[in-house]
Design a protein around this motif. Structure first.
Motif, mmCIF file in Angstrom:
data_model
loop_
_atom_site.group_PDB
_atom_site.id
_atom_site.type_symbol
_atom_site.label_atom_id
_atom_site.label_comp_id
_atom_site.label_asym_id
_atom_site.label_seq_id
_atom_site.Cartn_x
_atom_site.Cartn_y
_atom_site.Cartn_z
ATOM 1 N N GLN A 209 -9.031 -1.128 6.991
ATOM 2 C CA GLN A 209 -10.388 -1.263 6.444
ATOM 3 C C GLN A 209 -10.362 -2.111 5.182
ATOM 4 O O GLN A 209 -11.213 -2.980 4.986
ATOM 5 C CB GLN A 209 -10.987 0.113 6.145
ATOM 6 N N ARG A 210 -9.376 -1.896 4.329
ATOM 7 C CA ARG A 210 -9.270 -2.667 3.091
ATOM 8 C C ARG A 210 -8.989 -4.139 3.383
ATOM 9 O O ARG A 210 -9.554 -5.026 2.749
ATOM 10 C CB ARG A 210 -8.171 -2.090 2.207
ATOM 11 N N ASP B 155 -7.007 3.227 6.526
ATOM 12 C CA ASP B 155 -7.441 2.791 5.191
ATOM 13 C C ASP B 155 -6.957 1.381 4.880
ATOM 14 O O ASP B 155 -7.696 0.573 4.311
ATOM 15 C CB ASP B 155 -6.921 3.757 4.125
ATOM 16 N N VAL B 156 -5.715 1.077 5.255
ATOM 17 C CA VAL B 156 -5.161 -0.260 5.019
ATOM 18 C C VAL B 156 -5.943 -1.297 5.813
ATOM 19 O O VAL B 156 -6.328 -2.346 5.289
ATOM 20 C CB VAL B 156 -3.659 -0.299 5.382
ATOM 21 N N TYR C 45 0.795 -1.232 0.000
ATOM 22 C CA TYR C 45 0.000 0.000 0.000
ATOM 23 C C TYR C 45 0.827 1.282 0.000
ATOM 24 O O TYR C 45 0.271 2.363 -0.133
ATOM 25 C CB TYR C 45 -0.946 0.006 1.204
ATOM 26 N N ASP D 234 -12.257 -5.614 4.587
ATOM 27 C CA ASP D 234 -13.249 -5.693 3.511
ATOM 28 C C ASP D 234 -12.922 -6.782 2.502
ATOM 29 O O ASP D 234 -13.823 -7.403 1.939
ATOM 30 C CB ASP D 234 -13.379 -4.349 2.800
ATOM 31 N N ASN D 235 -11.639 -7.023 2.267
ATOM 32 C CA ASN D 235 -11.248 -8.049 1.301
ATOM 33 C C ASN D 235 -11.618 -9.451 1.761
ATOM 34 O O ASN D 235 -11.779 -10.354 0.945
ATOM 35 C CB ASN D 235 -9.747 -7.987 1.016
#
Length: 116
Positions: A92-93, A89-90, A81, A96-97
């Motif tokens: 959350q990603r 943000d990292v 990233y 979510d993945n």
């Protein structure tokens, strides 16, 4: 008794400044004391730091909704990233993945991150 109550030395003492009400501004002394308190250090929240600012080598984010925890090494997160990416943000990603709770509604989908 009346003589004692009427004397200026013994009578009721009033405070030199009126009390501060809810709509009044707080005095400057209050803010100065608050900011000079050593416990008032300004540290960014756990999720608001950039990857390059985090001292730990193992980063962990958990979901408050489903209880799942995802870990990633800081080196891998930086490689994927970038060093200037925000940990919020990292994380959350990452959640979510791999999210297992999909309802189809944008407001309800996804995990709720808790940064450790």
């Amino acid at each position: 008794m009346q003589k004692l109550a009427s004397s200026p030395e013994i009578g009721l003492k009033t405070s030199p400044a009126p009390a501060v009400g809810p709509a009044d501004d707080l005095p400057a002394e209050y803010w100065r004391a608050l900011l000079e308190d050593p416990r008032a250090e300004s540290r960014p929240a756990a999720g608001a730091q950039r990857l390059s600012q985090i001292p730990q080598h193992l980063l962990r984010v958990g979901c408050r909704r489903c209880g799942r925890t995802v870990e990633i090494q800081k080196v891998d997160a930086t490689r994927l990233y970038g060093r200037d990416a925000l940990w919020r943000d990292v994380g959350q990603r990452l959640l979510d993945n791999t999210c297992a709770r999909r309802t189809g509604r944008h407001e309800e989908d996804g995990c709720w991150p808790a940064f450790e």
